[in-house]
Design an enzyme around this catalytic site. Structure first.
Site, mmCIF file in Angstrom:
data_model
loop_
_atom_site.group_PDB
_atom_site.id
_atom_site.type_symbol
_atom_site.label_atom_id
_atom_site.label_comp_id
_atom_site.label_asym_id
_atom_site.label_seq_id
_atom_site.Cartn_x
_atom_site.Cartn_y
_atom_site.Cartn_z
ATOM 1 C CE LYS A 1 -2.885 10.846 3.276
ATOM 2 N NZ LYS A 1 -3.615 10.283 2.107
ATOM 3 C CE LYS B 1 -13.761 7.259 0.040
ATOM 4 N NZ LYS B 1 -13.104 7.473 1.362
ATOM 5 C CG HIS C 1 -2.176 -0.781 0.999
ATOM 6 N ND1 HIS C 1 -3.319 -0.265 0.446
ATOM 7 C CD2 HIS C 1 -2.433 -2.072 1.245
ATOM 8 C CE1 HIS C 1 -4.228 -1.208 0.366
ATOM 9 N NE2 HIS C 1 -3.718 -2.327 0.852
ATOM 10 C CE LYS D 1 -6.134 14.244 0.383
ATOM 11 N NZ LYS D 1 -6.147 13.037 -0.434
ATOM 12 N NE ARG D 2 -4.944 9.904 10.344
ATOM 13 C CZ ARG D 2 -4.676 8.881 11.143
ATOM 14 N NH1 ARG D 2 -5.427 7.783 11.094
ATOM 15 N NH2 ARG D 2 -3.688 8.936 12.006
ATOM 16 C CB THR E 1 -10.020 5.520 -1.970
ATOM 17 O OG1 THR E 1 -9.735 5.770 -0.589
ATOM 18 C CG2 THR E 1 -9.330 4.243 -2.431
HETATM 19 C C1 LIG Z 1 -11.832 7.643 1.731
HETATM 20 C C2 LIG Z 1 -11.381 7.960 3.102
HETATM 21 C C3 LIG Z 1 -10.022 8.133 3.379
HETATM 22 C C4 LIG Z 1 -8.959 8.074 2.309
HETATM 23 O O1 LIG Z 1 -8.774 9.360 1.793
HETATM 24 P P1 LIG Z 1 -7.498 9.718 0.865
HETATM 25 O O2 LIG Z 1 -7.817 11.068 0.367
HETATM 26 O O3 LIG Z 1 -7.473 8.696 -0.230
HETATM 27 O O4 LIG Z 1 -6.302 9.673 1.734
HETATM 28 C C5 LIG Z 1 -9.646 8.453 4.674
HETATM 29 N N1 LIG Z 1 -10.571 8.573 5.661
HETATM 30 C C6 LIG Z 1 -11.883 8.423 5.423
HETATM 31 C C7 LIG Z 1 -12.838 8.605 6.549
HETATM 32 C C8 LIG Z 1 -12.340 8.102 4.152
HETATM 33 O O5 LIG Z 1 -13.649 7.936 3.931
#
Ligand SMILES: *Cc1c(COP(=O)(O)O)cnc(C)c1O
Length: 796
Positions: A538, A644, A344, A532-533, A640
């Site tokens: 990032k 979305k 990953h 995101k985290r 991911t």
């Molecule tokens: C989809 C999702 C992530 C992943 O987000 P990235 O932008 O791909 O890092 C992290 N936390 C939650 C709650 C999510 O739904």
């Protein structure tokens, strides 16, 4: 396709009777005296009763067939009520029924705590895969850990992140069944515990399939030591109980960075051992006729979600050899055909290694087995004439460190990355030595997201629009059908509808943000979102530095042509990651300064969302105009969140990284906003890069960076802003300055923002771009991803 689908018909009267009866039975109260929380739990019960028969049927039907097992230390499920109703095809009906007896569905929905048994993308991927496997009628079972405390709840106090516990099951757990009789005994070197499975149903979308997510909870092997109790040594008696329960007490809140602790390895070994025992026991029970263990891989394939469950490999060998009398070499051969490994990340700090002494302390037999595998591997290389030095990168054990990824690669049938670029980097760089000798093992499986949760459930307006425009809801089963929406690209009325849907969603979000964060935002402004985290790679701080500079420019030039914009950020920092926490403080401080400044706050707003999680995301993705995906090229394996946003009609403002590249490819670069250096360029300048040059040459960069230490922004003497400042241009203690290339990409980032700001006013063109993104999001359905795993790797 559609005809095959056994839509579970809802007998409304029966459902209602059962519901009221459950409600009164579990509360011992009359209907009018029950609380909203009671109403929530009674609804869970009623749904669980309805699916019980199908669930058992599915378990029985698949007893003797080949199955895939998804082993993952994390499943970031979120809430289940709405999603389960959607997948059962009874969402609207149940909502109406509740309405008839004056129960507001949305208010009882809010009684469900997110099951936050994961950190971020990796755990959410596992949850999306569970949904997609069931929806595609693939027999895939999930195995993981039932943490008592999920990912911490984030409070923002005076701009700082404060962590609080997340005891998500304190009021009960409406979606699990404790299967006491399938409990297993897990032995550590110094401790023996009971692993009790809790099974959650994973419902396919309107197809009657119910897969199982089995999460193990650690409990004392013997509930109470009465000899201690009788001697009034009460503390001693509960001590053992606590020590057992500690193993699954809390999810490690580290995203990306590894955590080298005894307890962490215990968690990993705990759930892997229980799961392997479960599979071997069932094999012996149901496959009596086929019981040479050579046939085990004929019926089992175990997908390892990152390095966390790799200890399942030596554990299977242990169970075969020590408990079933199989010869070691035979056991290795069987095991080698059973596992597949997903990587990953290419970040060095995430590639798990375990010190020998920790492994010996937790599961000494596993160390023996790994050592044997390593010895054999080294022997084979030597026989082929490789020098000690040439063998080094392949060693599983080196300097008393166990390199888990190497173990997984040797012992698996498949190694996959999670986006095209990521897999390329694995082949060319991270695992290049392995790729050279076993290229056939390497393959790509670009991640995906489930369209049920991330569109059908969370964006009802857009979902209804699509069904209306395509004349059927077939697209929910086959997301590639969205492509047909392209026939509306030149239809002004339809484009206007797209804008209207986004506007309504933005108004909903604005209301929610007012409620949650107490900040007024304008739904007529551009919603630019990064959730995101929080991590340096990032680059949330690139976003914030740009906002600071933008603020200064508007302030200096109030008549500047500028489309009002609301910047929304959210995400959690690992509790021990100082600089990530500094980024959170910075975001909050910039928001505070800007939002209270009457000169600009009609045009510019900044919101830091408190406690970003799955259920908050469900409100944010549908309301975004711009999706910020600005990681340093080469660092984000896939992402991911980006998918979305795309599926919900946001345009991507992103770097050439992870799955962004594939998003640009599918939806067209001209319909998104690309900026920044590519990975090849960064690789070629890495050693000569001087961020100071950018800082001195570009006055906007200097302006933004200097504001970190000018006194304009207040970090309450935490030295957090100085730390960010230093990380960019003034490296401390061996660190490289700006190792994530913020200053290199700043100017390009600023320009692309200017372009967005200008182009947004052409509402029709914007809507066309949004539609183009939605219409081409089909590829990013996790249905596609899971079908690829099933076909290419699992052969089921
Ligand atoms: C989809 C999702 C992530 C992943 O987000 P990235 O932008 O791909 O890092 C992290 N936390 C939650 C709650 C999510 O739904």
């Amino acid at each position: 396709m559609k005809e095959e689908i056994m839509k579970i018909k809802l007998n409304k009267n029966k459902f209602m009777e059962d519901y009221i009866e459950n409600l009164q039975r579990i509360t011992l109260k009359n209907f009018e005296d029950t609380s909203d929380k009671d109403k929530y739990f009674a609804l869970c019960d009623t749904i669980m009763e309805r699916i019980n028969q199908e669930w058992r049927d599915c378990k029985n039907k698949t007893k003797k067939t080949k199955k895939a097992y998804y082993f993952s230390a994390e499943f970031l499920v979120g809430r289940s009520l709405g999603n389960n109703l959607i997948n059962l095809g009874i969402y609207d009906e149940v909502k109406e029924l509740l309405d008839e007896i004056d129960i507001d569905f949305e208010s009882i929905e809010n009684f469900e705590d997110d099951a936050a048994l994961g950190n971020g993308g990796l755990g959410r991927l596992a949850a999306c895969f569970m949904d997609s496997a069931a929806s595609q009628k693939i027999d895939m079972y999930g195995y993981g850990v039932r943490y008592r405390e999920g990912l911490f709840k984030q409070k923002i106090e005076n701009g700082f992140q404060v962590e609080e516990g997340d005891h998500w099951i304190k009021d009960g757990d409406g979606w699990s069944i404790r299967v006491e009789s399938d409990s297993k005994i897990v032995k550590f070197r110094d401790q023996t515990v009971k692993a009790v499975p809790y099974d959650m149903p994973m419902l396919g979308f309107e197809n009657g399939q119910v897969n199982t997510l089995r999460l193990w909870q650690s409990e004392p092997f013997e509930e109470f030591d009465f000899s201690y109790f009788n001697n009034f040594q009460y503390d001693k008696a509960v001590e053992e109980k606590n020590r057992a329960e500690d193993i699954t007490r809390v999810l490690y809140p580290n995203d990306i960075q590894r955590e080298g602790k005894v307890l962490r390895l215990k968690q990993q070994y705990f759930f892997c051992s229980a799961s392997i025992q479960d599979l071997v026991e069932k094999y012996k029970k149901y496959f009596e006729n086929d019981l040479q263990f050579e046939n085990f891989p004929k019926y089992h394939v175990i997908q390892l979600n990152d390095t966390h469950p790799i200890v399942a490999i030596p554990e299977l060998i242990r169970v075969l050899v020590d408990e079933n009398g199989i010869d070691f070499d035979r056991a290795v051969e069987i095991t080698k055909k059973t596992f597949a490994f997903t990587n990953h990340t290419v970040l060095q700090e995430a590639l798990e290694t375990w010190p020998k002494d920790i492994m010996l302390e937790v599961c000494p037999r596993c160390f023996d087995i790994i050592e044997k595998i390593n010895d054999k591997l080294v022997e084979d290389f030597k026989a082929k004439g490789l020098s000690e030095e040439a063998i080094d990168p392949y060693r599983i054990i080196r300097y008393d460190q166990i390199r888990m990824a190497n173990l997984a690669i040797v012992m698996s049938i498949s190694v996959n990355g999670v986006a095209k670029l990521h897999t390329k980097i694995l082949k060319d760089d991270t695992f290049n030595h392995w790729y050279k000798i076993m290229p056939e093992k390497f393959n790509n499986k670009t991640n995906g997201i489930t369209p049920r949760r991330w569109l059908v459930y969370s964006n009802i307006r857009l979902s209804n629009f699509i069904t209306d425009k395509l004349g059927s809801d077939d697209w929910k089963y086959d997301l590639n059908k969205l492509k047909e929406l392209e026939k509306y690209l030149e239809d002004d009325k339809v484009l206007e509808e797209i804008n209207q849907i986004k506007y309504e969603n933005k108004k909903d979000l604005a209301r929610y943000i007012l409620e949650q964060e107490n900040i007024v935002i304008n739904p007529d402004s551009i919603f630019d979102i990064q959730i995101k985290r929080i991590h340096e790679y990032k680059r949330q701080h690139l976003n914030i530095l740009h906002i600071i500079n933008l603020y200064h420019r508007i302030k200096k030039n109030p008549d500047m042509n500028f489309y009002p914009t609301t910047f929304i950020l959210g995400g959690k920092a690992a509790p021990g990651y100082f600089r990530a926490k500094a980024i959170i403080k910075l975001a909050n401080e910039v928001a505070r300064v800007i939002n209270k400044d009457p000169d600009v706050n009609k045009k510019l707003k900044v919101v830091f969302i408190e406690n970003y999680r799955v259920s908050y995301g469900e409100k944010l993705f549908p309301a975004a105009d711009i999706s910020e995906q600005i990681s340093t090229a080469g660092k984000e394996a896939s992402g991911t969140g980006n998918m979305k946003f795309m599926l919900n009609g946001a345009l991507t403002l992103g770097t050439y990284d992870g799955a962004n590249i594939e998003i640009f490819e599918k939806a067209g670069v001209e319909n998104n906003y690309i900026f920044g250096a590519k990975v090849e360029e960064l690789n070629s300048i890495r050693d000569s890069y001087s961020p100071k040059e950018y800082y001195h040459k570009n006055s906007d960069i200097k302006d933004a960076v200097d504001s970190l230490v000018s006194g304009e922004l207040n970090d309450d003497n935490s030295y957090m802003f100085l730390d960010i400042y230093n990380s960019l241009i003034n490296p401390q203690g061996g660190e490289k300055a700006d190792s994530y290339f913020l200053l290199k990409d700043f100017e390009d980032y600023k320009k692309v923002h200017e372009k967005i700001n200008e182009e947004y006013s052409d509402r029709k063109t914007w809507a066309r771009k949004a539609l183009k993104n939605i219409a081409n999001a089909g590829y990013f359905s996790s249905d596609r991803t899971i079908l690829e795993y099933a076909k290419d790797i699992w052969k089921i």
